[in-house]
Design a protein around this motif. Structure first.
Motif, PDB file in Angstrom:
ATOM      1  N   ARG A 217       8.771 -13.406 -13.086  1.00 26.83           N
ATOM      2  CA  ARG A 217       8.359 -14.093 -11.862  1.00 26.83           C
ATOM      3  C   ARG A 217       7.096 -13.470 -11.251  1.00 26.83           C
ATOM      4  O   ARG A 217       6.734 -13.756 -10.118  1.00 26.83           O
ATOM      5  CB  ARG A 217       9.491 -14.049 -10.828  1.00 26.83           C
ATOM      6  CG  ARG A 217      10.825 -14.583 -11.302  1.00 26.83           C
ATOM      7  CD  ARG A 217      10.981 -16.015 -11.111  1.00 26.83           C
ATOM      8  NE  ARG A 217      10.379 -16.336  -9.820  1.00 26.83           N
ATOM      9  CZ  ARG A 217      10.386 -17.519  -9.300  1.00 26.83           C
ATOM     10  NH1 ARG A 217      10.949 -18.499  -9.925  1.00 26.83           N
ATOM     11  NH2 ARG A 217       9.824 -17.755  -8.138  1.00 26.83           N
ATOM     12  N   ALA A 218       6.422 -12.604 -12.006  1.00 23.59           N
ATOM     13  CA  ALA A 218       5.200 -11.942 -11.522  1.00 23.59           C
ATOM     14  C   ALA A 218       4.079 -12.952 -11.349  1.00 23.59           C
ATOM     15  O   ALA A 218       3.944 -13.903 -12.119  1.00 23.59           O
ATOM     16  CB  ALA A 218       4.773 -10.858 -12.502  1.00 23.59           C
ATOM     17  N   TRP A 219       3.263 -12.710 -10.347  1.00 21.73           N
ATOM     18  CA  TRP A 219       2.121 -13.591 -10.086  1.00 21.73           C
ATOM     19  C   TRP A 219       1.143 -13.561 -11.250  1.00 21.73           C
ATOM     20  O   TRP A 219       0.569 -14.591 -11.603  1.00 21.73           O
ATOM     21  CB  TRP A 219       1.456 -13.171  -8.788  1.00 21.73           C
ATOM     22  CG  TRP A 219       0.543 -14.188  -8.181  1.00 21.73           C
ATOM     23  CD1 TRP A 219       0.623 -15.553  -8.298  1.00 21.73           C
ATOM     24  CD2 TRP A 219      -0.586 -13.935  -7.346  1.00 21.73           C
ATOM     25  NE1 TRP A 219      -0.378 -16.160  -7.583  1.00 21.73           N
ATOM     26  CE2 TRP A 219      -1.138 -15.188  -6.982  1.00 21.73           C
ATOM     27  CE3 TRP A 219      -1.171 -12.785  -6.862  1.00 21.73           C
ATOM     28  CZ2 TRP A 219      -2.253 -15.309  -6.167  1.00 21.73           C
ATOM     29  CZ3 TRP A 219      -2.277 -12.910  -6.035  1.00 21.73           C
ATOM     30  CH2 TRP A 219      -2.821 -14.158  -5.700  1.00 21.73           C
ATOM     31  N   ILE A 220       0.936 -12.394 -11.864  1.00 21.97           N
ATOM     32  CA  ILE A 220      -0.004 -12.317 -12.986  1.00 21.97           C
ATOM     33  C   ILE A 220       0.518 -13.053 -14.224  1.00 21.97           C
ATOM     34  O   ILE A 220      -0.242 -13.296 -15.153  1.00 21.97           O
ATOM     35  CB  ILE A 220      -0.379 -10.859 -13.349  1.00 21.97           C
ATOM     36  CG1 ILE A 220       0.839 -10.076 -13.804  1.00 21.97           C
ATOM     37  CG2 ILE A 220      -1.076 -10.173 -12.195  1.00 21.97           C
ATOM     38  CD1 ILE A 220       0.495  -8.732 -14.421  1.00 21.97           C
ATOM     39  N   ARG A 221       1.779 -13.421 -14.223  1.00 16.24           N
ATOM     40  CA  ARG A 221       2.346 -14.200 -15.322  1.00 16.24           C
ATOM     41  C   ARG A 221       2.434 -15.689 -14.972  1.00 16.24           C
ATOM     42  O   ARG A 221       3.114 -16.446 -15.647  1.00 16.24           O
ATOM     43  CB  ARG A 221       3.709 -13.644 -15.692  1.00 16.24           C
ATOM     44  CG  ARG A 221       3.606 -12.273 -16.332  1.00 16.24           C
ATOM     45  CD  ARG A 221       4.913 -11.827 -16.967  1.00 16.24           C
ATOM     46  NE  ARG A 221       4.719 -10.562 -17.638  1.00 16.24           N
ATOM     47  CZ  ARG A 221       4.898  -9.370 -17.070  1.00 16.24           C
ATOM     48  NH1 ARG A 221       5.267  -9.299 -15.813  1.00 16.24           N
ATOM     49  NH2 ARG A 221       4.703  -8.268 -17.741  1.00 16.24           N
TER      50      ARG A 221
ATOM     51  N   GLY B 201      10.375  -5.600 -11.021  1.00 14.21           N
ATOM     52  CA  GLY B 201      11.822  -5.686 -11.092  1.00 14.21           C
ATOM     53  C   GLY B 201      12.575  -5.189  -9.883  1.00 14.21           C
ATOM     54  O   GLY B 201      13.802  -5.115  -9.911  1.00 14.21           O
ATOM     55  N   PHE B 202      11.906  -4.845  -8.812  1.00 12.35           N
ATOM     56  CA  PHE B 202      12.621  -4.418  -7.605  1.00 12.35           C
ATOM     57  C   PHE B 202      13.010  -5.637  -6.791  1.00 12.35           C
ATOM     58  O   PHE B 202      14.179  -5.915  -6.613  1.00 12.35           O
ATOM     59  CB  PHE B 202      11.777  -3.425  -6.798  1.00 12.35           C
ATOM     60  CG  PHE B 202      11.679  -2.091  -7.470  1.00 12.35           C
ATOM     61  CD1 PHE B 202      12.583  -1.094  -7.176  1.00 12.35           C
ATOM     62  CD2 PHE B 202      10.696  -1.845  -8.414  1.00 12.35           C
ATOM     63  CE1 PHE B 202      12.518   0.137  -7.807  1.00 12.35           C
ATOM     64  CE2 PHE B 202      10.612  -0.625  -9.056  1.00 12.35           C
ATOM     65  CZ  PHE B 202      11.522   0.363  -8.756  1.00 12.35           C
TER      66      PHE B 202
ATOM     67  N   ASP C 197       4.769  -5.506  -6.166  1.00 12.25           N
ATOM     68  CA  ASP C 197       5.947  -5.987  -6.878  1.00 12.25           C
ATOM     69  C   ASP C 197       5.821  -7.472  -7.200  1.00 12.25           C
ATOM     70  O   ASP C 197       6.166  -7.909  -8.294  1.00 12.25           O
ATOM     71  CB  ASP C 197       7.209  -5.714  -6.063  1.00 12.25           C
ATOM     72  CG  ASP C 197       8.473  -5.953  -6.861  1.00 12.25           C
ATOM     73  OD1 ASP C 197       8.530  -5.531  -8.039  1.00 12.25           O
ATOM     74  OD2 ASP C 197       9.412  -6.561  -6.315  1.00 12.25           O
ATOM     75  N   LYS C 198       5.303  -8.273  -6.262  1.00 13.41           N
ATOM     76  CA  LYS C 198       5.114  -9.704  -6.526  1.00 13.41           C
ATOM     77  C   LYS C 198       3.990  -9.932  -7.535  1.00 13.41           C
ATOM     78  O   LYS C 198       4.060 -10.848  -8.345  1.00 13.41           O
ATOM     79  CB  LYS C 198       4.838 -10.449  -5.231  1.00 13.41           C
ATOM     80  CG  LYS C 198       6.060 -10.531  -4.346  1.00 13.41           C
ATOM     81  CD  LYS C 198       5.761 -11.195  -3.045  1.00 13.41           C
ATOM     82  CE  LYS C 198       6.938 -11.172  -2.110  1.00 13.41           C
ATOM     83  NZ  LYS C 198       8.246 -11.156  -2.689  1.00 13.41           N
ATOM     84  N   LEU C 199       2.976  -9.095  -7.506  1.00  7.93           N
ATOM     85  CA  LEU C 199       1.863  -9.229  -8.438  1.00  7.93           C
ATOM     86  C   LEU C 199       2.284  -8.902  -9.867  1.00  7.93           C
ATOM     87  O   LEU C 199       2.005  -9.669 -10.791  1.00  7.93           O
ATOM     88  CB  LEU C 199       0.706  -8.322  -8.011  1.00  7.93           C
ATOM     89  CG  LEU C 199      -0.533  -8.324  -8.915  1.00  7.93           C
ATOM     90  CD1 LEU C 199      -1.194  -9.698  -8.929  1.00  7.93           C
ATOM     91  CD2 LEU C 199      -1.515  -7.257  -8.444  1.00  7.93           C
ATOM     92  N   PHE C 200       2.972  -7.769 -10.053  1.00  7.59           N
ATOM     93  CA  PHE C 200       3.288  -7.283 -11.397  1.00  7.59           C
ATOM     94  C   PHE C 200       4.726  -7.532 -11.842  1.00  7.59           C
ATOM     95  O   PHE C 200       5.035  -7.373 -13.020  1.00  7.59           O
ATOM     96  CB  PHE C 200       2.989  -5.785 -11.501  1.00  7.59           C
ATOM     97  CG  PHE C 200       1.535  -5.464 -11.301  1.00  7.59           C
ATOM     98  CD1 PHE C 200       0.584  -5.862 -12.231  1.00  7.59           C
ATOM     99  CD2 PHE C 200       1.115  -4.774 -10.173  1.00  7.59           C
ATOM    100  CE1 PHE C 200      -0.758  -5.574 -12.047  1.00  7.59           C
ATOM    101  CE2 PHE C 200      -0.226  -4.475  -9.989  1.00  7.59           C
ATOM    102  CZ  PHE C 200      -1.166  -4.877 -10.928  1.00  7.59           C
ATOM    103  N   GLY C 201       5.618  -7.885 -10.913  1.00  8.36           N
ATOM    104  CA  GLY C 201       7.007  -8.126 -11.273  1.00  8.36           C
ATOM    105  C   GLY C 201       7.683  -6.877 -11.805  1.00  8.36           C
ATOM    106  O   GLY C 201       8.245  -6.882 -12.898  1.00  8.36           O
TER     107      GLY C 201
END
Length: 185
Positions: free
Chosen positions: A62-66, A55-56, A49-53
């Motif tokens: 706020r995704a890490w890949i962004r 939305g949960f 979830d933190k990597l791809f964001g």
């Protein structure tokens, strides 16, 4: 060679401490195997979830890949906590982001697979302890929150060879690598 027992009603091999082939698995072993999988999924899901964001817990922007920092929101939120002066300044540093994300992924995968349970208990416990300390006092209880509970459950899983049931822990424990480096068990 067979040892005296594994505490689960079966013989163990002396070399690995793992239950001998053909040893019956008790119903409780499946419960602990499921607990291991569930907690592993908590860590793995937090990473994804933190990597791809998705939305949960993490919005897409706020995704890490962004380019967003996976530690900023949490650690900046600790500024008013008693240990905020220790944790808040760590927010957004690339090294903290990488360590946090590698920790989530590593603990999640190890628990899901049932491998390196001792190392996972130490490193996952450290991650949980630091997150607990950053939040002191927890929001809904003056001392205990889910991070402490997970810390002790993961330690218990490692101490009871929970990776052997519904995981590849038994195979992992019998590899030459683990026989040569037992701390990887």
């Amino acid at each position: 060679m067979t040892g005296s027992g594994d505490g689960r009603g079966g013989a163990t091999t002396r070399a690995t401490g793992h239950p001998a082939a053909g040893t019956a698995t008790r119903p409780g072993d499946y419960v602990w195997g499921l607990v291991r999988l569930l907690i592993g999924w908590v860590f793995l899901w937090a990473f994804l979830d933190k990597l791809f964001g998705w939305g949960f817990g993490t919005p897409a922007d706020r995704a890490w890949i962004r380019g967003a920092s996976p530690t900023t929101g949490y650690l900046k939120g600790t500024a008013r906590k008693p240990l905020g002066a220790v944790f808040s300044p760590l927010a957004g540093h690339a090294w903290a982001d990488w360590l946090f994300m590698i920790g989530l992924l590593g603990v999640g995968l190890a628990l899901m697979l049932g491998v390196a349970m001792r190392l996972t208990a130490v490193l996952g416990g450290l991650l949980l302890l630091l997150m607990w300390a950053a939040e002191l006092p927890p929001e809904h209880n003056p001392f205990v929150d889910y991070r402490l509970v997970y810390l002790f459950v993961i330690a218990g899983l490692a101490l009871t060879d929970a990776g052997d049931t519904l995981g590849i822990g038994r195979w992992w424990g019998n590899t030459a690598l683990v026989r040569h480096h037992p701390w990887l068990k």
